[in-house]
Motif scaffolding. Structure first.
Motif, PDB file in Angstrom:
ATOM      1  N   MET A   1       0.882  -1.196  -0.021  1.00 54.72           N
ATOM      2  CA  MET A   1      -0.143  -0.092   0.043  1.00 54.72           C
ATOM      3  C   MET A   1       0.796   1.218   0.260  1.00 54.72           C
ATOM      4  O   MET A   1       0.382   2.249  -0.533  1.00 54.72           O
TER       5      MET A   1
ATOM      6  N   TYR B   1      -5.129   1.883   0.985  1.00 50.89           N
ATOM      7  CA  TYR B   1      -5.684   0.640   0.327  1.00 50.89           C
ATOM      8  C   TYR B   1      -5.170   0.565  -1.091  1.00 50.89           C
ATOM      9  O   TYR B   1      -4.487   1.611  -1.563  1.00 50.89           O
ATOM     10  N   GLY B   2      -5.118  -0.442  -1.465  1.00 49.82           N
ATOM     11  CA  GLY B   2      -4.850  -0.708  -2.791  1.00 49.82           C
ATOM     12  C   GLY B   2      -3.065  -1.043  -2.969  1.00 49.82           C
ATOM     13  O   GLY B   2      -2.649  -1.353  -1.991  1.00 49.82           O
TER      14      GLY B   2
ATOM     15  N   ASN C   1      -3.785  -5.722   1.599  1.00 54.61           N
ATOM     16  CA  ASN C   1      -3.952  -4.194   1.062  1.00 54.61           C
ATOM     17  C   ASN C   1      -5.467  -4.046   0.110  1.00 54.61           C
ATOM     18  O   ASN C   1      -5.781  -3.012  -0.193  1.00 54.61           O
ATOM     19  N   ILE C   2      -5.776  -5.277  -0.217  1.00 56.37           N
ATOM     20  CA  ILE C   2      -6.946  -5.240  -1.174  1.00 56.37           C
ATOM     21  C   ILE C   2      -8.014  -5.927  -0.494  1.00 56.37           C
ATOM     22  O   ILE C   2      -9.378  -5.288  -0.557  1.00 56.37           O
TER      23      ILE C   2
END
Length: 248
Positions: free
Chosen positions: A23, A28-29, A60-61
């Motif tokens: 991340m 996030y992501g 993170n996902i």
């Protein structure tokens, strides 16, 4: 550094990277700058002749367990988490191949259009040819985390060590982000981790590493050149292994 350098402590390793590391500073992501940084660190140790395979988390996902706790059926939540690890694996593969590192993604859940199926002998052969193998989709089964998958693959590949790259520089007595008085350990035994409930990895992963006699090295992958330093026995890290032999 030449491949036969005596300073390289481990010749074949599994690197477990938490999804949260990818991340970066986002909430996030996937932060591609962070992915590129990790890929560059891996490329440097590949050049030294070390065989590297990876397992990347998916937190993170998507976090299967926390979503299950919120009311979703556990198995379905875990399968969604496995798919998140596949996305991270493809991002890392892209970053590695951009800088000339030959890479293969093997998925425990068959998805032939984007990844090889997990076949142990094929993975071993890839490593022997100097390729980085990224193991995706965990163990392929719900109720098992990517920590357990990392321990399983490290044992199957005959790795010299399991390196756990996190956001902190080792194992602490408490979360150092929440407790400023937390103490960092230089060394721990497998039993120390279990008896003190330190939550470095799942108990099943710790038990498998103890049975396989594979040390676990916990370090901060965010620190510059930390992966190479750990492989050379340098820098700051915590090593988890068997109890030292008693003095004569």
């Amino acid at each position: 550094m030449p491949a036969d350098s005596p300073s390289t402590r481990y010749k074949k390793v599994l690197l477990k990277v938490s999804g949260e590391v990818l991340m970066g500073d986002q909430g996030y992501g996937i932060d591609m700058n962070t992915v590129d940084t990790v890929a560059a660190a891996i490329a440097r140790v590949i050049e030294s002749g070390v065989q590297v395979c990876l397992v990347i988390g998916g937190g993170n996902i998507f976090r299967g367990l926390s979503t299950a706790a919120a009311g979703m059926e556990r198995a379905s939540a875990d399968y969604m988490g496995m798919l998140a690890t596949v996305m991270n694996a493809l991002a890392m593969q892209n970053a590695l191949e951009k800088i000339g590192v030959d890479t293969r993604v093997q998925s425990a859940i068959p998805m032939a259009a984007i990844a090889e199926p997990y076949i142990r002998r094929r993975a071993v052969r890839h490593l022997e040819k100097g390729r980085v193998v990224i193991f995706a989709a965990g163990t392929g089964n719900p109720y098992f985390t990517t920590d357990t998958a990392a321990a399983l693959r490290a044992a199957e590949m005959g790795c010299d060590a399991l390196l756990k790259g996190t956001s902190v520089d080792g194992v602490y007595s408490a979360d150092p982000k929440k407790d400023t008085s937390a103490t960092r350990y230089d060394t721990l035994t497998y039993q120390d981790v279990l008896s003190r409930d330190l939550r470095v990895m799942d108990a099943s992963a710790i038990a498998l590493m103890r049975e396989s006699k594979i040390p676990i090295v916990v370090f901060s992958i965010r620190e510059e050149d930390s992966l190479r330093k750990v492989l050379n026995g340098e820098g700051t890290f915590t090593i988890i292994g068997d109890a030292p032999a008693a003095a004569a």
